[in-house]
Design a protein around this motif. Sequence first.
Motif, PDB file in Angstrom:
ATOM      1  N   CYS A  76       0.841  -1.195   0.000  1.00 41.12           N
ATOM      2  CA  CYS A  76       0.000   0.000   0.000  1.00 41.12           C
ATOM      3  C   CYS A  76       0.879   1.249   0.000  1.00 41.12           C
ATOM      4  N   VAL A  77       0.833   2.009  -1.096  1.00 40.20           N
ATOM      5  CA  VAL A  77       1.593   3.257  -1.172  1.00 40.20           C
ATOM      6  C   VAL A  77       0.766   4.344  -0.476  1.00 40.20           C
ATOM      7  N   VAL A  78       1.344   4.949   0.556  1.00 40.29           N
ATOM      8  CA  VAL A  78       0.573   5.914   1.347  1.00 40.29           C
ATOM      9  C   VAL A  78       0.811   7.336   0.824  1.00 40.29           C
ATOM     10  N   MET A  79      -0.278   8.025   0.483  1.00 46.38           N
ATOM     11  CA  MET A  79      -0.188   9.366  -0.094  1.00 46.38           C
ATOM     12  C   MET A  79      -1.076  10.331   0.680  1.00 46.38           C
ATOM     13  N   ARG A  80      -0.492  11.439   1.088  1.00 43.37           N
ATOM     14  CA  ARG A  80      -1.254  12.423   1.853  1.00 43.37           C
ATOM     15  C   ARG A  80      -2.389  12.980   0.994  1.00 43.37           C
ATOM     16  N   GLY A  81      -3.538  13.125   1.617  1.00 38.68           N
ATOM     17  CA  GLY A  81      -4.672  13.676   0.887  1.00 38.68           C
ATOM     18  C   GLY A  81      -5.367  12.636   0.039  1.00 38.68           C
ATOM     19  N   PHE A  82      -4.846  11.408   0.071  1.00 38.85           N
ATOM     20  CA  PHE A  82      -5.521  10.362  -0.692  1.00 38.85           C
ATOM     21  C   PHE A  82      -5.935   9.196   0.195  1.00 38.85           C
ATOM     22  N   ASN A  83      -4.978   8.580   0.864  1.00 42.86           N
ATOM     23  CA  ASN A  83      -5.337   7.383   1.636  1.00 42.86           C
ATOM     24  C   ASN A  83      -4.715   7.312   3.027  1.00 42.86           C
ATOM     25  N   GLU A  84      -4.088   8.408   3.501  1.00 41.07           N
ATOM     26  CA  GLU A  84      -3.479   8.286   4.836  1.00 41.07           C
ATOM     27  C   GLU A  84      -4.554   8.144   5.918  1.00 41.07           C
ATOM     28  N   ASP A  85      -5.788   8.482   5.571  1.00 40.84           N
ATOM     29  CA  ASP A  85      -6.884   8.300   6.531  1.00 40.84           C
ATOM     30  C   ASP A  85      -7.343   6.836   6.607  1.00 40.84           C
ATOM     31  N   GLU A  86      -6.746   5.969   5.788  1.00 43.60           N
ATOM     32  CA  GLU A  86      -7.158   4.563   5.783  1.00 43.60           C
ATOM     33  C   GLU A  86      -6.180   3.647   6.521  1.00 43.60           C
ATOM     34  N   LEU A  87      -5.144   4.236   7.133  1.00 41.78           N
ATOM     35  CA  LEU A  87      -4.139   3.408   7.799  1.00 41.78           C
ATOM     36  C   LEU A  87      -4.777   2.417   8.786  1.00 41.78           C
ATOM     37  N   LEU A  88      -5.695   2.917   9.606  1.00 39.72           N
ATOM     38  CA  LEU A  88      -6.294   2.049  10.628  1.00 39.72           C
ATOM     39  C   LEU A  88      -7.141   0.943   9.995  1.00 39.72           C
ATOM     40  N   GLY A  89      -7.807   1.293   8.904  1.00 35.41           N
ATOM     41  CA  GLY A  89      -8.598   0.292   8.172  1.00 35.41           C
ATOM     42  C   GLY A  89      -7.716  -0.830   7.646  1.00 35.41           C
ATOM     43  N   PHE A  90      -6.536  -0.459   7.138  1.00 36.27           N
ATOM     44  CA  PHE A  90      -5.605  -1.472   6.625  1.00 36.27           C
ATOM     45  C   PHE A  90      -5.052  -2.348   7.756  1.00 36.27           C
ATOM     46  N   VAL A  91      -4.772  -1.724   8.909  1.00 32.87           N
ATOM     47  CA  VAL A  91      -4.281  -2.525  10.041  1.00 32.87           C
ATOM     48  C   VAL A  91      -5.375  -3.517  10.450  1.00 32.87           C
ATOM     49  N   ASP A  92      -6.600  -3.033  10.477  1.00 30.64           N
ATOM     50  CA  ASP A  92      -7.749  -3.872  10.818  1.00 30.64           C
ATOM     51  C   ASP A  92      -7.907  -5.060   9.871  1.00 30.64           C
ATOM     52  N   PHE A  93      -7.506  -4.840   8.630  1.00 26.17           N
ATOM     53  CA  PHE A  93      -7.566  -5.859   7.575  1.00 26.17           C
ATOM     54  C   PHE A  93      -6.710  -7.081   7.963  1.00 26.17           C
ATOM     55  N   THR A  94      -5.711  -6.873   8.856  1.00 23.88           N
ATOM     56  CA  THR A  94      -4.811  -7.978   9.248  1.00 23.88           C
ATOM     57  C   THR A  94      -5.361  -8.750  10.448  1.00 23.88           C
ATOM     58  N   LYS A  95      -6.527  -8.351  10.920  1.00 25.20           N
ATOM     59  CA  LYS A  95      -7.053  -8.970  12.137  1.00 25.20           C
ATOM     60  C   LYS A  95      -7.384 -10.452  11.931  1.00 25.20           C
ATOM     61  N   ASP A  96      -8.120 -10.728  10.862  1.00 22.50           N
ATOM     62  CA  ASP A  96      -8.602 -12.099  10.654  1.00 22.50           C
ATOM     63  C   ASP A  96      -7.994 -12.780   9.444  1.00 22.50           C
ATOM     64  N   LEU A  97      -7.035 -12.132   8.797  1.00 23.88           N
ATOM     65  CA  LEU A  97      -6.420 -12.730   7.604  1.00 23.88           C
ATOM     66  C   LEU A  97      -4.898 -12.748   7.771  1.00 23.88           C
TER      67      LEU A  97
END
Length: 346
Positions: free
Chosen positions: A181-202
């Motif tokens: 995941c390439v992190v870009m300000r103003g695009f997806n840095e607000d999704e960091l927590l969602g991506f971490v959550d993605f590792t919960k059950d997978l």
Amino acid sequence: LQELQSSGRGRFLLEHAAPFSAFLTDSFGRQHNYLRISLTEKCNLRCQYCMPEEGVQLTPKSELLTAQEIISLARLFVKEGVEKIRLTGGEPLIRPDVVDIVGQLYKLEGLKTIAVTTNGINLARLLPRLKEAGLTAINISLDTLVPAKFEFIVRRKGFHKVMEGIHKATELGYRPVKVNCVVMRGFNEDELLGFVDFTKDLPLDVRFIEYMPFDGNKWNFKKMVSYKEMLDTIKQRWPELEKLPCETSSTAKSYKVPHFQGQISFITSMSEHFCGSCNRLRITADGNLKVCLFGNSEVSLRDHLRSGASEEELVQIIGAAVGRKKKQHAGMFNISQMKNRPMILI
């Protein structure tokens, strides 16, 4: 022998008398046991940070490496000590003979890992055959978990296909499935927590990559989010985040939320380079050897192959290129000024 002892490279080779190839060891003692081979310059997406909107001038097909040439070069590198080959692109899974190429690589004695980096669009469909052919590891690029945002950045549809590919990879037993995941300000840095959550059950390893702020020499530092900043954001939500040990040649700093199935990593290409432990070489789809992603010097292995160079001559040519590899790349500001290929062509 005296000549060997007098040079720094020679001294290193004598002291580390492990039978690793002198040809793949540079003058800083770095042993290159990891080769990335681009199978195609084409892609079925048009990601904003990778491909200029107007597209790129593609190399004529006759100038790209054939499957046979790819295998011949791979065999040579594996004989010299390469243990891991990663197939890249463009998008490697749009090459019609990709399953066959994986199958041929699988036969090379000494090769331990055959990996692919893919955008995931064709993955669910091809993975059963790729696994059977011998594919051992998968990296899937995904910069957002929001379908509409996905379409905006890749300028195409296909989010659900990528998700299907990720789930298919975990079903087929790939551990971990790496998600880049390439992190870009103003695009997806607000999704960091969602991506971490993605590792919960997978069993995923979500790898947050610092955005490299040069697209066609248009500087854009404002878009870069540093690893320290990402880490702070994540620790506010999961203060119990723990750091994991890592291999020396690893480009990633890894962490895990206790009790989550997967983990997260940071690839700090911009804030902390990892040139000192670099163990990788690259072959472009048109057959050029690049010893550094950000260096513009290239040697055409294709031309030497096609003009009938012997294996011994090829190894000498590769060795000379590796020997010229610099201690580190030029640094961010200089990289932006350099003439280099667009990412899609590397």
